[in-house]
Enzyme design. Structure first.
Site, mmCIF file in Angstrom:
data_model
loop_
_atom_site.group_PDB
_atom_site.id
_atom_site.type_symbol
_atom_site.label_atom_id
_atom_site.label_comp_id
_atom_site.label_asym_id
_atom_site.label_seq_id
_atom_site.Cartn_x
_atom_site.Cartn_y
_atom_site.Cartn_z
ATOM 1 C CG ASP A 65 -1.801 1.210 1.311
ATOM 2 O OD1 ASP A 65 -1.563 2.178 0.549
ATOM 3 O OD2 ASP A 65 -2.739 1.197 2.120
ATOM 4 C CB VAL A 66 1.949 3.584 -2.692
ATOM 5 C CG1 VAL A 66 2.563 2.596 -3.652
ATOM 6 C CG2 VAL A 66 0.566 4.039 -3.149
ATOM 7 C CE1 TYR A 160 -5.718 11.197 -10.921
ATOM 8 C CE2 TYR A 160 -5.602 13.174 -12.280
ATOM 9 C CZ TYR A 160 -5.309 11.838 -12.079
ATOM 10 O OH TYR A 160 -4.591 11.138 -13.036
#
Ligand SMILES: NC(=O)c1ccc[n+]([C@@H]2O[C@H](COP(=O)([O-])OP(=O)(O)OC[C@H]3O[C@@H](n4cnc5c(N)ncnc54)[C@H](O)[C@@H]3O)[C@@H](O)[C@H]2O)c1
Length: 261
Positions: A65-66, A160
């Site tokens: 999981d980054v 984003y």
């Protein structure tokens, strides 16, 4: 591959870590870098697609999981322990969830989640990769930003867009800071690409896709392989003087005012 296709073998013996390599741009890049001779470490949160990708390219899968610092450190440590180097870090995992929309409707939880997965992850990956690259005196880091880092859209995905702006600025700064240690850091800015991430977003709403397509001079979205080819260039010594760049691979979107009919 046809007999006429030139075979590029620019990455023989190099080790590449690719986050988000189970799908889309990351998967196409895993295939491309492996075909150029690199050892590929496939790092993804999705165990089934990640394992399949690693198997296909003869690489190594590491579940990550980054957003988790210890897990990210373990990925780069495993790459180094297995192959003896970390030459290329393609920090690419990212999300674009539907809850991230106009600033008027996007809640703080959605904002924070996108910042964590798209921006904090890149900070963690660069922080984990750099010590190996500094010790080697060489390395190429490629961080996936987006064309939305350089252009505004009325069809907003506010977190984003902000996360990709952050990736772009961070990459520039790191590229400048570590340039004299033989390390290059570039921000890859793809235009819209035909990947699960984009298809999911547009499947529900074809008008949404059409509204974007009109702005693309070449008249289509990119294929993941076209982005992978740019990553292979940035990863290789062919790009030895490309550093701290805003590397647009967008079919001309960012250069366009009026597009062809
Ligand atoms: N598709 C586009 O149009 C487009 C355009 C510009 C930039 N990008 C960027 O390119 C990158 C790749 O996008 P894609 O289109 O290939 O997406 P994708 O959804 O096809 O692939 C993303 C991969 O990241 C993985 N992932 C997601 N969250 C993770 C986490 N927390 N830890 C580890 N892995 C995780 C997923 O499992 C998946 O395999 C993203 O950063 C995206 O923002 C995409």
């Amino acid at each position: 591959m046809s007999d006429q296709t030139p075979v590029c073998r620019r990455l023989v013996g190099r080790t590449a870590v690719i986050t988000g390599a189970g799908s889309g741009i990351g998967l196409a890049t895993a295939r491309r870098l492996a075909s150029e001779g690199a050892h590929v470490v496939v790092a993804d949160i999705d165990e089934s697609t990640g394992k399949a990708a690693a198997e296909e390219v003869g690489g190594l899968f590491v579940k990550v999981d980054v957003t988790d610092q210890e897990q990210v450190e373990a990925v780069f440590r495993t790459a180094h322990d297995t192959y003896g180097a970390v030459d290329i870090a393609f920090n690419n995992a990212g999300i674009s969830p539907p809850e991230d929309d106009s600033i008027l409707t996007t809640g703080l939880d959605a904002w924070k989640r996108v910042q964590e997965v798209n921006l904090t992850s890149v900070y963690l990956c660069c922080k984990a990769a750099l010590p190996y690259m500094r010790a080697q005196g060489r390395g190429s880091i490629i961080n996936t930003a987006s064309f939305v880092a350089v252009m505004g859209a009325a069809t907003s995905q506010i977190s984003y867009t902000a996360s990709k702006g952050g990736v772009l600025s961070m990459s520039r700064e790191l590229g400048v800071q570590f340039a004299r240690e033989g390390i290059r850091v570039n921000a890859l800015c793809p235009g819209p690409v035909n990947t699960p991430l984009l298809k999911e977003l547009f499947a529900k709403d074809p008008e949404r896709a059409a509204r974007r397509l009109v702005h693309v001079p070449v008249g289509r979205f990119a294929e993941p392989e076209e982005i992978a080819a740019a990553v292979a260039f940035l990863a290789s010594d062919d790009s030895s003087f490309v550093n701290a760049a805003e590397f647009l691979v967008d079919g001309g979107i960012a250069g366009a005012y009026v597009t062809p009919m």
